[in-house]
Write an enzyme that holds these catalytic residues in place. Structure first.
Site, PDB file in Angstrom:
ATOM      1  CG  HIS A  59     -61.230 -10.736 -15.069  1.00 44.95           C
ATOM      2  ND1 HIS A  59     -62.258 -10.679 -14.158  1.00 44.95           N
ATOM      3  CD2 HIS A  59     -60.746  -9.467 -15.158  1.00 44.95           C
ATOM      4  CE1 HIS A  59     -62.396  -9.444 -13.721  1.00 44.95           C
ATOM      5  NE2 HIS A  59     -61.486  -8.685 -14.316  1.00 44.95           N
ATOM      6  CB  CYS A  92     -64.641 -16.773 -14.225  1.00 50.62           C
ATOM      7  SG  CYS A  92     -65.373 -15.452 -13.250  1.00 50.62           S
TER       8      CYS A  92
END
Length: 449
Positions: free
Chosen positions: A172, A213
């Site tokens: 992430h 991300c």
């Protein structure tokens, strides 16, 4: 002389790509034919020795844990299999992964991890150098720079000035940060380490592939263009990367779009036929869910993939076309629950999953409201919407790192709650807001959390 010079160069390039052990012989032969007056050939002997002595070093990292994040460790295991299959020795491959998937209680096939439906077991015979609590930002930076962290296998990237380094990170991310199970790595920390390696002659060329991300924010306007480091990212600085390949049996996503695209590309064509630039364009074109980006030094993107991934000739695998079923990484919990609702065998099971979905959406709203209150506590109600509606790249890194760390400690663990990473842009905006102090931001975080 021109024809002989051309032939020498062709022979040299062939040896460089396929038979490096012949480089010294080719160099001596060319010089013996009297072509030493040609400037580009004068350096053949020196260059041939450097290339013959060069090694490939690989660092593969999956920065998450739990069954929900199955795909990250699947991506990492697949990457290891690629490097191993192409001849990079295990002594030169370092793998960091939490290792809680293969034998997870939710895994019906113990010891098996797949990166696509009906795919091969990418966990088979994998090297696991750093697992569980050893998967930290601090250990990552140490291993990358060749420093033994005192845990795990002790294997590090022991590269030198003639070596090629490949780093693959999957997890992430948020504005200027990528997450680990317990902690975050900032863009400032990563680029500082890379610059230190360049200054210390720790590589000839380095390639970095990042799946996360907002991963473009790790390098945009930060990675120097003159230190022989080339990076590609799954997303630009402002958008999500995407998970894909939902498996109804395992009830989780098996891969991430950018990662499976570059790895399935290698599986399909090998490493000797494409250059870094060609692969980038293919992956960029096929990754329709986000904007694949490239940063850093681009003078060597004409190099073949085998320079960084290994030169061993392997049997090409058939590239299957499977529906991606892609969802933004931060929406994976929602996507999984939606699938469970659709696949429910009974009304009771369906209601149970619907209740879980409602709970997840309420949790997300709680996070949003928490961030909103933190911002309001710093700039007031009148300026709250202004701060939350824009994205300003952080320049006050000390303030931003302090705010992110405080938020992760006091509010929501960023390595565990991917959705919260979406709001770290608000912390960056607060740090860039005129008249705001880091003390005010930290106090507001502590008050609201």
């Amino acid at each position: 002389a021109q024809h002989m010079t051309r032939h020498c160069h062709e022979l040299y390039n062939l040896s460089l790509k396929k038979m490096r052990f012949l480089l010294p012989v080719v160099a001596v032969l060319c010089l013996g034919l009297g072509i030493h007056a040609v400037p580009s050939v004068q350096h053949l002997l020196k260059q041939s020795k450097q290339d013959a002595d060069s090694q490939i070093w690989v660092l593969v990292v999956a920065g998450s844990n739990t069954w929900m994040n199955y795909r990250h460790q699947a991506d990492a295991c697949h990457a290891y299999q690629i490097f191993h299959a192409h001849g990079v020795p295990d002594s030169n491959i370092v793998v960091m992964m939490y290792d809680d998937i293969a034998d997870n209680s939710q895994n019906p096939d113990k010891g098996v991890i797949i990166n696509k439906k009906k795919g091969p077991n990418v966990y088979l015979d994998i090297v696991k150098d750093y697992t569980k609590e050893a998967v930290t930002p601090e250990n990552f930076l140490k291993v990358l720079q060749g420093e033994k962290p005192g845990v795990g296998s002790g294997k590090v990237i022991a590269s030198g000035p003639n070596d090629y380094v490949f780093v693959n990170f999957v997890d992430h991310g948020g504005v200027d940060i990528i997450a680990f199970p317990d902690g975050e790595l900032t863009a400032k920390q990563l680029n500082k380490a890379i610059s230190a390696m360049a200054s210390g002659n720790k590589f000839k060329q380095m390639v970095v592939y990042v799946e996360a991300c907002e991963s473009g924010s790790m390098f945009a306007d930060k990675l120097s263009t003159d230190i022989n480091v080339y990076a590609t990212t799954a997303a630009n600085p402002d958008e999500s990367s995407y998970a894909c390949y939902y498996d109804s049996k395992l009830q989780t996503y098996l891969g991430d779009v950018y990662s499976v695209k570059w790895m399935e590309n290698v599986d399909a064509v090998g490493t000797s036929s494409e250059t870094l630039e060609q692969q980038y364009k293919i992956v960029k074109n096929e990754t329709t869910t986000s904007h694949v980006m490239q940063y850093g030094t681009k003078s060597f993107v004409s190099e073949k993939l085998d320079v960084f991934m290994g030169t061993k000739n392997e049997t090409k695998k058939y590239k299957t076309e499977v529906p991606l079923d892609a969802v933004p990484s931060g929406d994976v919990p929602v996507g999984i629950l939606m699938h469970k609702i659709f696949d429910s065998p009974t009304e009771w099971a369906k209601r149970e999953h619907e209740q879980a979905l409602v709970k997840e959406l309420q949790f997300r709203e709680e996070i949003r409201q928490t961030v909103e209150r933190i911002v309001t506590g710093v700039v007031g109600k009148d300026l709250k919407d202004t701060v939350l509606s824009k994205r300003v790249p952080p320049s006050d890194y000390d303030c931003y790192e302090a705010a992110v760390t405080k938020f992760s400690q006091e509010c929501y663990k960023l390595g565990k709650v991917d959705y919260a990473l979406r709001f770290m842009y608000a912390m960056a905006n607060l740090c860039e807001h005129s008249g705001t102090t880091v003390t005010e931001i930290l106090d507001s975080i502590e008050k609201e959390c």
